[in-house]
Design an enzyme around this catalytic site. Sequence first.
Site, PDB file in Angstrom:
ATOM      1  N   CYS A   7      47.664  38.855  34.867  1.00  0.00           N
ATOM      2  CA  CYS A   7      47.412  39.540  36.380  1.00  0.00           C
ATOM      3  C   CYS A   7      46.439  40.586  35.800  1.00  0.00           C
ATOM      4  CB  CYS A   7      48.784  39.881  36.641  1.00  0.00           C
ATOM      5  SG  CYS A   7      49.606  41.336  35.713  1.00  0.00           S
ATOM      6  N   ARG A  13      53.260  41.791  37.641  1.00  0.00           N
ATOM      7  CA  ARG A  13      53.630  40.413  37.817  1.00  0.00           C
ATOM      8  C   ARG A  13      53.652  39.432  36.503  1.00  0.00           C
ATOM      9  NH1 ARG A  13      48.550  39.976  42.007  1.00  0.00           N
ATOM     10  NH2 ARG A  13      47.883  41.325  40.305  1.00  0.00           N
ATOM     11  N   ASP A 123      50.794  41.437  44.985  1.00  0.00           N
ATOM     12  CA  ASP A 123      50.817  42.567  43.808  1.00  0.00           C
ATOM     13  C   ASP A 123      51.665  43.626  44.563  1.00  0.00           C
ATOM     14  OD1 ASP A 123      50.489  44.457  41.928  1.00  0.00           O
ATOM     15  OD2 ASP A 123      48.304  44.466  42.080  1.00  0.00           O
TER      16      ASP A 123
END
Length: 155
Positions: A7, A13, A123
Amino acid sequence: MKILMVCLGNICRSPIAEGVLAQKAKERGLDWQVDSAGTNRYHTGEAPHRFSQKVCLQHGIDISGQCARTFTAKDFEQYDIIYALAMDVYREIEKIGGTKALMNKVKLFLSEREEGSTASVPDPWYGDESGYLPVYRLIEETCEAIVHKYTASSL
Ligand code: 4NP
C-alpha cells in the site's frame, strides 16, 4: 510461494493484508511467506497503525511485531506475487521499476475478489476508527479468495 502486499504507507492496509493472509496460510498448513511494504517512506520503521492492530487483534491476529518498510525494485525479484492494494499503488509500483515482464507479477488485490475489478481498498488513514472494520472485512474476504484460488488448483 512468496507474496508481498503493498500500500502507500505500509501502516494501515497492507499490514492487515499481511497478517490475515499469513494466518490463513498457517491454518491451512500452506508453505507461504507473506510480507508487506509501502511505496512511500513516511512511516518506515513504524509499527502498524494502532487501529489496524486493534481490528486484527479483535479477530485473533497479532500484527504488533510488523515494521513498515519501503517497496524497492529488488522486491520484483524476491516475490512470486505482488499485490497492489489500490490503483495509485499499482501505478507507483510501475514507476519504481516495472518492465512489462516484471509487472506480470503485480496484481490489483481486489481483482482476486472479483475478476476484472479495478477497485481499490479504501485508505482508512484520513478517517476515524470506524473506517478500519470495513477495510478489515474487505481484506479478509479477498484473502479467503486468494487461498481458495491458489489451493484449489493443487487439490
Ligand atoms: P496505508 O495508509 O497506505 O494504508 O498505510 C496510509 C498511511 C499513511 C499515509 C498514506 C496512506 N501517509 O501519507 O502518511
